[in-house]
Design an enzyme around this catalytic site. Structure first.
Site, PDB file in Angstrom:
ATOM      1  N   CYS A  89       1.237  -1.113   4.880  1.00 27.62           N
ATOM      2  CA  CYS A  89       2.110  -0.727   5.994  1.00 27.62           C
ATOM      3  C   CYS A  89       1.612   0.498   6.754  1.00 27.62           C
ATOM      4  O   CYS A  89       1.740   0.565   7.976  1.00 27.62           O
ATOM      5  CB  CYS A  89       3.537  -0.534   5.489  1.00 27.62           C
ATOM      6  SG  CYS A  89       4.261  -2.098   4.902  1.00 27.62           S
ATOM      7  N   ASP A  93       8.051   3.822   4.848  1.00 31.55           N
ATOM      8  CA  ASP A  93       8.555   3.065   3.687  1.00 31.55           C
ATOM      9  C   ASP A  93       8.579   3.841   2.366  1.00 31.55           C
ATOM     10  O   ASP A  93       8.163   3.303   1.326  1.00 31.55           O
ATOM     11  CB  ASP A  93       7.721   1.785   3.499  1.00 31.55           C
ATOM     12  CG  ASP A  93       7.807   0.831   4.679  1.00 31.55           C
ATOM     13  OD1 ASP A  93       8.519   1.146   5.653  1.00 31.55           O
ATOM     14  OD2 ASP A  93       7.159  -0.226   4.635  1.00 31.55           O
ATOM     15  N   LYS A 133      12.415  -2.693   9.431  1.00 35.65           N
ATOM     16  CA  LYS A 133      11.481  -3.768   9.770  1.00 35.65           C
ATOM     17  C   LYS A 133      11.469  -4.813   8.659  1.00 35.65           C
ATOM     18  O   LYS A 133      11.898  -4.543   7.543  1.00 35.65           O
ATOM     19  CB  LYS A 133      10.073  -3.217   9.998  1.00 35.65           C
ATOM     20  CG  LYS A 133       9.487  -2.495   8.794  1.00 35.65           C
ATOM     21  CD  LYS A 133       8.203  -1.786   9.145  1.00 35.65           C
ATOM     22  CE  LYS A 133       7.586  -1.082   7.956  1.00 35.65           C
ATOM     23  NZ  LYS A 133       7.139  -1.976   6.886  1.00 35.65           N
TER      24      LYS A 133
END
Length: 202
Positions: A155, A12, A110
């Protein structure tokens, strides 16, 4: 050069998680040169991308009266309500322009299911709905993962914990991650990672 059984997972590294973004992680862009350099050492490189539809259930704005960073109960358990971030197709959802995305063999998106968030690169937040990453890595013969990216305590950590439970050897490069650190979340997550035998490097 790492063996072909090793993969680098970059979590990310998107505009909304970097300084100036909607959910900025302090110094989130400082890790980019190191991640780019590390990519050259791996034959398998995977990038993940938070990819939320407009009005996602994890956004505080989707819950009238709820403040960002407050907690709510979802059918799958407690959920932090976040500022609106990484909306599909937005500038904020794009990878940081300094990230060398050409080295990626796979870009895994995601968090695209409207009713459930997805911190981990392996499972949605119900811990049962798979993203498909495990199958991809096993098909490539990968058994060891090195994780970098944003944010350490959400994450990255969730991905590392799931990877360890799935049987991978896992290392987190702390020097190439940055944390949100929401009410002590960084120390709590680092302790969980250590208990699971995940190597904390850098």
């Amino acid at each position: 050069m790492h063996p072909s059984s090793d993969a680098l997972i970059v979590i990310d590294v998107q505009n909304d998680f970097c300084p100036g973004g909607a959910l900025a992680v302090a110094n989130g862009d400082a890790i980019l040169p190191g991640i780019n350099a590390l990519m050259a050492e791996f034959s398998a490189v995977v990038l993940t991308q938070d990819w939320h539809p407009t009005g996602h259930s994890s956004f505080a704005a989707s819950h009238p009266g709820a403040a960002p960073f407050s907690l709510t109960d979802m059918p799958y358990g407690p959920q932090v309500l976040w500022p609106t971030h990484c909306v599909q197709g937005s500038k904020g959802a794009a990878f940081h322009p300094a990230l060398q995305t050409d080295r990626a063999d796979l870009i895994l998106r995601k968090g695209y299911r409207p009713a459930i968030d997805s911190y981990s690169a392996f499972f949605e937040n119900d811990h049962t709905t798979p993203t498909g990453l495990d199958g991809y890595l096993r098909d490539r013969g990968v058994s060891r993962l090195v994780l970098t990216g944003l944010a350490t305590d959400f994450c990255v950590a969730y991905s590392a914990l799931d990877a360890a439970r799935l049987g991978y050897e896992v290392a987190v490069r702390l020097d190439l991650c940055r944390a949100i650190d929401l009410e002590g979340s960084l120390d709590a997550m680092l302790a969980k990672l250590a208990v699971e035998g995940i190597a904390l490097e850098g």
